[in-house]
Design a protein around this motif. Sequence first.
Motif, PDB file in Angstrom:
ATOM      1  N   UNK A   6      -8.375 -11.809  25.145  1.00 45.43           N
ATOM      2  CA  UNK A   6      -7.190 -12.659  25.312  1.00 45.43           C
ATOM      3  C   UNK A   6      -5.866 -11.900  25.267  1.00 45.43           C
ATOM      4  N   UNK A   7      -5.879 -10.654  24.808  1.00 44.96           N
ATOM      5  CA  UNK A   7      -4.659  -9.867  24.790  1.00 44.96           C
ATOM      6  C   UNK A   7      -3.744 -10.172  23.614  1.00 44.96           C
ATOM      7  N   UNK A   8      -2.468  -9.927  23.818  1.00 45.20           N
ATOM      8  CA  UNK A   8      -1.472  -9.962  22.747  1.00 45.20           C
ATOM      9  C   UNK A   8      -1.253 -11.345  22.152  1.00 45.20           C
ATOM     10  N   UNK A   9      -1.690 -12.393  22.835  1.00 41.19           N
ATOM     11  CA  UNK A   9      -1.583 -13.742  22.268  1.00 41.19           C
ATOM     12  C   UNK A   9      -2.355 -13.827  20.945  1.00 41.19           C
ATOM     13  N   UNK A  10      -3.413 -13.052  20.814  1.00 43.35           N
ATOM     14  CA  UNK A  10      -4.215 -13.045  19.580  1.00 43.35           C
ATOM     15  C   UNK A  10      -3.369 -12.561  18.408  1.00 43.35           C
ATOM     16  N   UNK A  11      -2.576 -11.538  18.635  1.00 43.66           N
ATOM     17  CA  UNK A  11      -1.701 -11.035  17.568  1.00 43.66           C
ATOM     18  C   UNK A  11      -0.707 -12.120  17.165  1.00 43.66           C
TER      19      UNK A  11
ATOM     20  N   UNK B 210      -3.227  -3.828  12.191  1.00 41.59           N
ATOM     21  CA  UNK B 210      -1.957  -3.311  11.680  1.00 41.59           C
ATOM     22  C   UNK B 210      -0.807  -4.176  12.174  1.00 41.59           C
ATOM     23  N   UNK B 211      -0.834  -4.546  13.442  1.00 47.70           N
ATOM     24  CA  UNK B 211       0.227  -5.390  14.004  1.00 47.70           C
ATOM     25  C   UNK B 211       0.242  -6.767  13.348  1.00 47.70           C
ATOM     26  N   UNK B 212      -0.938  -7.342  13.146  1.00 49.93           N
ATOM     27  CA  UNK B 212      -1.014  -8.659  12.511  1.00 49.93           C
ATOM     28  C   UNK B 212      -0.496  -8.588  11.081  1.00 49.93           C
ATOM     29  N   UNK B 213      -0.905  -7.572  10.334  1.00 45.45           N
ATOM     30  CA  UNK B 213      -0.461  -7.454   8.939  1.00 45.45           C
ATOM     31  C   UNK B 213       1.041  -7.222   8.836  1.00 45.45           C
TER      32      UNK B 213
END
Length: 183
Positions: free
Chosen positions: A82-87, A125-128
């Motif tokens: 799904x790409x960056x939408x997941x983040x 890392x991006x999500x955190x």
Amino acid sequence: MGPKFKLHEEDSAIINTLFSYFLKDQFTAAMLNINLNKGILLLGPVGCGKTSLMRLMAYVCRPKERHIMKPCREVSYEFINEGYEVIHRYSRGLASRYDTRVFCFDDLGTEKSLKYYGNECNVMAEILLSRYDQFVMRGLVTHLTTNLNASEIEAAYGVRVRSRLREMFNLVGFEKGSVDKRK
């Protein structure tokens, strides 16, 4: 959990700490130096029961504070599809298909940095980092389980993530010699 699940006497201190946190027992939490406004970072070796205990704790807390267990590997696979939408979905904690803002990301460190259309991304890392911003601005709580120690977390996710984890989480850990309870 399953039919073989059982609580072990040697884990009673950790279990009591988790119960005091999830039941919002201010007196016991203060005695244990647990901040009820932060999340839980549950550390321990493979098979010690981190995931099972956090699954159990989801049923102990109030329904509005109940967390959703989300394996880090699964989040990474969602990113591939799904790409960056997941983040964005996990960063905001407001995804429409989930009825809670609280996530417990399970097995931090088992996922890999992935590519989406050629762009490499350390998804967790991006999500955190984004959830840290939400923690500071809105008090958004996150929970983690991991087998990694502090230096391994820093090596995998960087100094910035490690520093923010200190502020976001109460550290609760199993002894290094904890046996694999799956045997």
